[in-house]
Design a protein around this motif. Structure first.
Motif, PDB file in Angstrom:
ATOM      1  N   ARG A 134       9.013   3.659  18.928  1.00 56.71           N
ATOM      2  CA  ARG A 134       9.887   2.505  19.201  1.00 56.71           C
ATOM      3  C   ARG A 134      10.150   2.372  20.698  1.00 56.71           C
ATOM      4  O   ARG A 134      10.206   1.269  21.229  1.00 56.71           O
ATOM      5  N   THR A 138      17.906   4.824  13.521  1.00 58.72           N
ATOM      6  CA  THR A 138      17.145   3.587  13.369  1.00 58.72           C
ATOM      7  C   THR A 138      18.015   2.392  13.037  1.00 58.72           C
ATOM      8  O   THR A 138      17.529   1.264  13.007  1.00 58.72           O
ATOM      9  N   SER A 139      19.293   2.628  12.776  1.00 58.51           N
ATOM     10  CA  SER A 139      20.150   1.518  12.389  1.00 58.51           C
ATOM     11  C   SER A 139      21.521   1.612  13.034  1.00 58.51           C
ATOM     12  O   SER A 139      21.988   2.702  13.380  1.00 58.51           O
ATOM     13  N   GLU A 160      11.295  -1.208  21.563  1.00 61.85           N
ATOM     14  CA  GLU A 160      12.201  -1.506  20.460  1.00 61.85           C
ATOM     15  C   GLU A 160      13.278  -0.442  20.278  1.00 61.85           C
ATOM     16  O   GLU A 160      14.109  -0.555  19.377  1.00 61.85           O
ATOM     17  N   TYR A 161      13.262   0.565  21.118  1.00 67.03           N
ATOM     18  CA  TYR A 161      14.224   1.664  20.965  1.00 67.03           C
ATOM     19  C   TYR A 161      15.641   1.140  21.173  1.00 67.03           C
ATOM     20  O   TYR A 161      15.915   0.371  22.090  1.00 67.03           O
ATOM     21  N   GLU A 170      17.230  -0.734  19.010  1.00 67.20           N
ATOM     22  CA  GLU A 170      17.450  -1.920  18.182  1.00 67.20           C
ATOM     23  C   GLU A 170      17.516  -1.486  16.727  1.00 67.20           C
ATOM     24  O   GLU A 170      16.694  -0.715  16.255  1.00 67.20           O
ATOM     25  N   CYS A 171      18.469  -2.010  15.996  1.00 68.99           N
ATOM     26  CA  CYS A 171      18.618  -1.711  14.584  1.00 68.99           C
ATOM     27  C   CYS A 171      17.446  -2.313  13.811  1.00 68.99           C
ATOM     28  O   CYS A 171      17.130  -3.489  13.989  1.00 68.99           O
ATOM     29  N   VAL A 172      16.811  -1.514  12.974  1.00 71.72           N
ATOM     30  CA  VAL A 172      15.683  -2.017  12.182  1.00 71.72           C
ATOM     31  C   VAL A 172      16.160  -2.925  11.056  1.00 71.72           C
ATOM     32  O   VAL A 172      15.372  -3.688  10.501  1.00 71.72           O
ATOM     33  N   ALA A 196       8.778   8.671  15.417  1.00 74.38           N
ATOM     34  CA  ALA A 196       9.053   7.249  15.202  1.00 74.38           C
ATOM     35  C   ALA A 196       9.921   6.693  16.332  1.00 74.38           C
ATOM     36  O   ALA A 196       9.696   5.566  16.796  1.00 74.38           O
ATOM     37  N   ALA A 197      10.891   7.471  16.799  1.00 72.07           N
ATOM     38  CA  ALA A 197      11.746   7.032  17.902  1.00 72.07           C
ATOM     39  C   ALA A 197      10.927   6.867  19.181  1.00 72.07           C
ATOM     40  O   ALA A 197      11.109   5.908  19.935  1.00 72.07           O
ATOM     41  N   ARG A 209      10.949  11.695  12.411  1.00 76.67           N
ATOM     42  CA  ARG A 209      11.979  10.801  12.964  1.00 76.67           C
ATOM     43  C   ARG A 209      11.846  10.714  14.491  1.00 76.67           C
ATOM     44  O   ARG A 209      11.979   9.641  15.073  1.00 76.67           O
ATOM     45  N   ALA A 229      17.340   9.579  17.357  1.00 72.28           N
ATOM     46  CA  ALA A 229      16.324   9.014  16.464  1.00 72.28           C
ATOM     47  C   ALA A 229      16.917   8.017  15.474  1.00 72.28           C
ATOM     48  O   ALA A 229      16.230   7.574  14.558  1.00 72.28           O
TER      49      ALA A 229
END
Length: 67
Positions: free
Chosen positions: A27, A55-56, A32-33, A35-37, A23-24, A20, A53
């Motif tokens: 992003r 994502t939404s 893109e950090y 921003e809601c996926v 992935a952060a 996680r 971390a």
């Protein structure tokens, strides 16, 4: 046996958390950090403070939890 199972569960949890975080960071590099996926809206700063971390956004997280 129980000790071994607990150790394996802890290791799996650690691996997932590292994934996680990685992935952060990706992003963040992509711009893109935060921003809601799910919907593309901005994730609230307070949510990111609690879970950097995430994502939404909270709305998408709630929707996913009800599925």
């Amino acid at each position: 046996m129980q000790h071994q199972a607990l150790a394996q569960a802890a290791e799996r949890k650690r691996v997932v958390e590292l994934q996680r975080i990685d992935a952060a960071l990706l992003r963040l590099e992509r711009g893109e950090y935060g921003e809601c996926v799910g919907c593309g809206e901005e994730i609230a700063a307070a949510r990111l403070e609690l879970d950097p971390a995430a994502t939404s956004c909270i709305a998408c997280a709630r929707e996913a939890a009800t599925r």
